[in-house]
Design an enzyme around this catalytic site. Structure first.
Site, PDB file in Angstrom:
ATOM      1  N   GLY A  67      -0.080  -2.399   6.161  1.00 13.68           N
ATOM      2  CA  GLY A  67      -0.031  -3.720   6.892  1.00 13.68           C
ATOM      3  C   GLY A  67      -1.553  -4.323   6.850  1.00 13.68           C
ATOM      4  N   ASP A 122      -8.434  -0.968   5.917  1.00 14.31           N
ATOM      5  CA  ASP A 122      -8.170   0.075   6.751  1.00 14.31           C
ATOM      6  C   ASP A 122      -7.894   1.630   6.128  1.00 14.31           C
ATOM      7  OD1 ASP A 122      -5.724  -1.035   6.111  1.00 14.31           O
ATOM      8  OD2 ASP A 122      -4.568   0.279   7.482  1.00 14.31           O
ATOM      9  N   THR A 126       0.608  -1.351  -0.117  1.00 16.14           N
ATOM     10  CA  THR A 126      -0.207  -0.119   0.151  1.00 16.14           C
ATOM     11  C   THR A 126       0.899   1.238   0.132  1.00 16.14           C
ATOM     12  OG1 THR A 126      -1.675  -1.033   1.355  1.00 16.14           O
ATOM     13  CG2 THR A 126      -1.441   1.214   1.700  1.00 16.14           C
TER      14      THR A 126
END
Ligand code: ASP
Length: 307
Positions: A230, A209, A178
């Site tokens: 993560g 998230d 990401t």
């Protein structure tokens, strides 16, 4: 005094790819820093830096986004401004050239914070945000990773976990990564931006998230700005970005980030990494995975990279 830091995703990134990750992050910082030096806002700089990373096939965002269980490169992205807590995010969008631009358009529109799926793409059309053939976001590496996972499923007769996360290694090589950027502009404004293809083989419709305020992305003039990477479910369950920023106020920010990552891992099990900028312009980064490309620069100082 302006400052900017970007990450290219935390994961089990093999050593031979380190140089590529550092170089891609450095290019993004150069673009963001040039804007900041000309007096641009932190929001413009963070968005521009993420756009560079989205266009770089090395990273899991935009071109190179990982594929979901149906083999589609649906992506999530978010931007946030610290002064007024303005927030714009999109989840599960397909065929938007630079998802971070769509997140910015949602922020500028101001009516809502988070738009998802085909309706978000419709919003892009109305807002004049560039669309593209979804095939533009496919790369040989993401197709290879998807095909290998499919074959593994067929061989083992077992469906892969929806979250492509290994307890020992964190996110895999073609799977994590990401991207994110946080910046402070010369006027003291703060911003955070994050964009991701999410986890390989995620259940179609899964939102991670990254586009959720306080989990993967957060900016608050009083606390700083943070972009996480993560295991998204871990970051969501621990409200990672907000809590890590709060923890960074009273401690060494790098140690606070690492402690927040380790705490999230101890409580929920997932690994990751994060970057932050504090209101005074200090930068920090940490990870508890094998690697994470990072680059940053503060006004008057040399550009640095880390991994
Ligand atoms: N946090 C992202 C997600 O779970 C993945 C990543 O950072 O690599 O969607």
């Amino acid at each position: 005094m302006w400052s900017i830091i970007v990450h290219g995703g935390a994961g089990a990134i093999p050593g031979p790819l380190e140089a590529q990750h550092r170089a891609g992050c450095a290019r993004a910082v150069e673009v963001g820093a040039a804007l900041l030096a000309r007096g641009a806002s932190a929001l413009d700089a963070a968005q521009a830096a993420v756009r560079v990373l989205e266009d770089d096939p090395t990273f899991n965002a935009g071109v190179g986004a990982t594929l979901d269980a149906r083999g589609l490169p649906l992506t999530d992205a978010a931007v946030m401004r610290g002064e007024d807590l303005a927030y714009g995010a999109v989840g599960q969008v397909l065929g938007v050239r630079n998802p971070i631009d769509l997140a910015r358009a949602v922020l500028e529109d101001g009516r809502h914070c988070l738009l998802v799926g085909p309706n978000a793409v419709e919003f892009a059309r109305d807002a004049g945000v560039a669309l593209c053939d979804p095939a533009r976001h496919l790369t040989e590496a993401t197709i290879r990773a998807y095909t290998a996972r499919r074959e593994e499923e067929a061989r083992s007769g077992r469906r892969a976990a929806t979250a492509d996360w290994d307890p020992q290694e964190g996110l895999g090589v073609d799977r994590g990564n990401t991207v994110g950027a946080v910046a402070r502009d010369a006027a003291g404004g703060l911003a955070a931006a994050t964009s991701t293809g999410g986890l390989l083989m995620r259940y179609p419709g899964r939102v991670g998230d990254s586009p959720v305020a306080g989990a993967g992305t957060y900016a608050d003039a009083e606390l700083g700005a943070l972009s996480a990477t993560g295991h998204g479910e871990t970051m969501l369950r621990t409200v990672f970005a907000l809590r890590a920023l709060q923890a960074a106020q009273a401690a060494d920010p790098t140690e606070a980030l690492l402690a927040a990552l380790d705490d999230a891992r101890a409580r929920v099990g997932g690994k990751g990494g994060a970057i932050l900028v504090l209101p005074d312009g200090r930068l920090a980064h940490a990870r508890n995975t094998r690697g994470m490309g990072v680059a940053g620069q503060r006004e008057g100082e040399a550009l640095f990279t880390a991994f």
